[in-house]
Motif scaffolding. Structure first.
Motif, PDB file in Angstrom:
ATOM      1  N   GLN A  22      60.128  -2.723  -4.236  1.00  0.00           N
ATOM      2  CA  GLN A  22      59.292  -2.779  -5.436  1.00  0.00           C
ATOM      3  C   GLN A  22      57.824  -2.961  -5.047  1.00  0.00           C
ATOM      4  O   GLN A  22      56.943  -2.326  -5.618  1.00  0.00           O
ATOM      5  CB  GLN A  22      59.713  -3.930  -6.347  1.00  0.00           C
ATOM      6  CG  GLN A  22      60.962  -3.658  -7.123  1.00  0.00           C
ATOM      7  CD  GLN A  22      61.371  -4.843  -7.971  1.00  0.00           C
ATOM      8  OE1 GLN A  22      61.131  -6.002  -7.629  1.00  0.00           O
ATOM      9  NE2 GLN A  22      62.013  -4.553  -9.093  1.00  0.00           N
ATOM     10  N   GLY A  23      57.565  -3.818  -4.088  1.00  0.00           N
ATOM     11  CA  GLY A  23      56.188  -4.052  -3.651  1.00  0.00           C
ATOM     12  C   GLY A  23      55.542  -2.828  -3.044  1.00  0.00           C
ATOM     13  O   GLY A  23      54.337  -2.611  -3.174  1.00  0.00           O
ATOM     14  N   LEU A  24      56.335  -2.000  -2.383  1.00  0.00           N
ATOM     15  CA  LEU A  24      55.813  -0.759  -1.803  1.00  0.00           C
ATOM     16  C   LEU A  24      55.709   0.368  -2.828  1.00  0.00           C
ATOM     17  O   LEU A  24      55.168   1.422  -2.526  1.00  0.00           O
ATOM     18  CB  LEU A  24      56.705  -0.314  -0.642  1.00  0.00           C
ATOM     19  CG  LEU A  24      56.686  -1.215   0.592  1.00  0.00           C
ATOM     20  CD1 LEU A  24      57.755  -0.779   1.583  1.00  0.00           C
ATOM     21  CD2 LEU A  24      55.314  -1.204   1.234  1.00  0.00           C
ATOM     22  N   GLY A  25      56.249   0.154  -4.016  1.00  0.00           N
ATOM     23  CA  GLY A  25      56.201   1.173  -5.054  1.00  0.00           C
ATOM     24  C   GLY A  25      57.275   2.230  -4.914  1.00  0.00           C
ATOM     25  O   GLY A  25      57.182   3.286  -5.529  1.00  0.00           O
ATOM     26  N   GLU A  32      58.877  -3.187 -16.477  1.00  0.00           N
ATOM     27  CA  GLU A  32      57.972  -4.277 -16.864  1.00  0.00           C
ATOM     28  C   GLU A  32      57.804  -5.330 -15.768  1.00  0.00           C
ATOM     29  O   GLU A  32      57.182  -6.359 -15.988  1.00  0.00           O
ATOM     30  CB  GLU A  32      58.451  -4.937 -18.161  1.00  0.00           C
ATOM     31  CG  GLU A  32      59.805  -5.609 -18.058  1.00  0.00           C
ATOM     32  CD  GLU A  32      60.988  -4.670 -18.269  1.00  0.00           C
ATOM     33  OE1 GLU A  32      62.117  -5.135 -18.076  1.00  0.00           O
ATOM     34  OE2 GLU A  32      60.797  -3.493 -18.584  1.00  0.00           O
ATOM     35  N   SER A  33      58.333  -5.084 -14.578  1.00  0.00           N
ATOM     36  CA  SER A  33      58.247  -6.056 -13.493  1.00  0.00           C
ATOM     37  C   SER A  33      56.814  -6.201 -12.995  1.00  0.00           C
ATOM     38  O   SER A  33      56.073  -5.225 -12.872  1.00  0.00           O
ATOM     39  CB  SER A  33      59.147  -5.626 -12.332  1.00  0.00           C
ATOM     40  OG  SER A  33      59.014  -6.529 -11.257  1.00  0.00           O
ATOM     41  N   ALA A  37      54.403  -2.154  -7.032  1.00  0.00           N
ATOM     42  CA  ALA A  37      53.226  -1.687  -6.291  1.00  0.00           C
ATOM     43  C   ALA A  37      52.264  -2.823  -5.939  1.00  0.00           C
ATOM     44  O   ALA A  37      51.070  -2.613  -5.822  1.00  0.00           O
ATOM     45  CB  ALA A  37      52.513  -0.572  -7.052  1.00  0.00           C
ATOM     46  N   GLU A  38      52.784  -4.015  -5.762  1.00  0.00           N
ATOM     47  CA  GLU A  38      51.995  -5.157  -5.293  1.00  0.00           C
ATOM     48  C   GLU A  38      52.362  -5.413  -3.835  1.00  0.00           C
ATOM     49  O   GLU A  38      53.463  -5.861  -3.535  1.00  0.00           O
ATOM     50  CB  GLU A  38      52.287  -6.404  -6.138  1.00  0.00           C
ATOM     51  CG  GLU A  38      51.759  -6.343  -7.545  1.00  0.00           C
ATOM     52  CD  GLU A  38      50.258  -6.474  -7.617  1.00  0.00           C
ATOM     53  OE1 GLU A  38      49.653  -7.127  -6.727  1.00  0.00           O
ATOM     54  OE2 GLU A  38      49.684  -5.905  -8.551  1.00  0.00           O
ATOM     55  N   TRP A  41      54.225  -8.526  -2.502  1.00  0.00           N
ATOM     56  CA  TRP A  41      55.666  -8.632  -2.690  1.00  0.00           C
ATOM     57  C   TRP A  41      56.429  -7.872  -1.617  1.00  0.00           C
ATOM     58  O   TRP A  41      57.574  -8.211  -1.309  1.00  0.00           O
ATOM     59  CB  TRP A  41      56.072  -8.194  -4.091  1.00  0.00           C
ATOM     60  CG  TRP A  41      55.788  -9.288  -5.053  1.00  0.00           C
ATOM     61  CD1 TRP A  41      54.724  -9.373  -5.903  1.00  0.00           C
ATOM     62  CD2 TRP A  41      56.527 -10.493  -5.217  1.00  0.00           C
ATOM     63  NE1 TRP A  41      54.770 -10.564  -6.590  1.00  0.00           N
ATOM     64  CE2 TRP A  41      55.865 -11.260  -6.193  1.00  0.00           C
ATOM     65  CE3 TRP A  41      57.685 -10.988  -4.649  1.00  0.00           C
ATOM     66  CZ2 TRP A  41      56.332 -12.503  -6.604  1.00  0.00           C
ATOM     67  CZ3 TRP A  41      58.144 -12.226  -5.060  1.00  0.00           C
ATOM     68  CH2 TRP A  41      57.467 -12.969  -6.027  1.00  0.00           C
ATOM     69  N   ALA A  42      55.820  -6.865  -1.034  1.00  0.00           N
ATOM     70  CA  ALA A  42      56.451  -6.179   0.097  1.00  0.00           C
ATOM     71  C   ALA A  42      56.564  -7.144   1.279  1.00  0.00           C
ATOM     72  O   ALA A  42      57.590  -7.191   1.963  1.00  0.00           O
ATOM     73  CB  ALA A  42      55.657  -4.935   0.484  1.00  0.00           C
ATOM     74  N   LEU A  43      55.536  -7.950   1.487  1.00  0.00           N
ATOM     75  CA  LEU A  43      55.558  -8.944   2.563  1.00  0.00           C
ATOM     76  C   LEU A  43      56.568 -10.046   2.262  1.00  0.00           C
ATOM     77  O   LEU A  43      57.377 -10.407   3.124  1.00  0.00           O
ATOM     78  CB  LEU A  43      54.165  -9.541   2.760  1.00  0.00           C
ATOM     79  CG  LEU A  43      54.065 -10.665   3.789  1.00  0.00           C
ATOM     80  CD1 LEU A  43      54.415 -10.151   5.177  1.00  0.00           C
ATOM     81  CD2 LEU A  43      52.682 -11.273   3.771  1.00  0.00           C
ATOM     82  N   TYR A  44      56.555 -10.582   1.045  1.00  0.00           N
ATOM     83  CA  TYR A  44      57.501 -11.627   0.671  1.00  0.00           C
ATOM     84  C   TYR A  44      58.942 -11.124   0.796  1.00  0.00           C
ATOM     85  O   TYR A  44      59.824 -11.856   1.247  1.00  0.00           O
ATOM     86  CB  TYR A  44      57.267 -12.111  -0.754  1.00  0.00           C
ATOM     87  CG  TYR A  44      55.888 -12.644  -1.040  1.00  0.00           C
ATOM     88  CD1 TYR A  44      55.109 -13.235  -0.046  1.00  0.00           C
ATOM     89  CD2 TYR A  44      55.340 -12.551  -2.315  1.00  0.00           C
ATOM     90  CE1 TYR A  44      53.842 -13.715  -0.319  1.00  0.00           C
ATOM     91  CE2 TYR A  44      54.076 -13.034  -2.596  1.00  0.00           C
ATOM     92  CZ  TYR A  44      53.332 -13.611  -1.596  1.00  0.00           C
ATOM     93  OH  TYR A  44      52.080 -14.087  -1.860  1.00  0.00           O
TER      94      TYR A  44
END
Length: 64
Positions: A22-25, A32-33, A37-38, A41-44
């Motif tokens: 999700q963090g990588l898109g 609605e998350s 693309a954050e 969150w990819a790191l977490y």
């Protein structure tokens, strides 16, 4: 206890993998998350996945 480590490790790997994607898109669900693309969150997610993998490995290596 061995099985508990393995189950918890798999749960962490699955949730961490979803967070990272999700963090990588790559995974844009749910729409609605706040994680979409954050990059943080990819790191977490990656860290969570690695912790889960370590728990699973630890659980599979423990002797009875």
């Amino acid at each position: 206890m061995k099985l508990l480590f393995q189950i918890f490790g798999v749960m962490l790997m699955l949730s961490g993998g979803l967070w990272a994607l999700q963090g990588l898109g790559i995974v844009m669900w749910p729409a609605e998350s706040f994680m979409l693309a954050e990059r943080s969150w990819a790191l977490y997610g990656t860290i969570t996945f690695l912790i889960g993998a370590a728990l699973f490995w630890f659980g599979s290596r423990r002797k009875r």
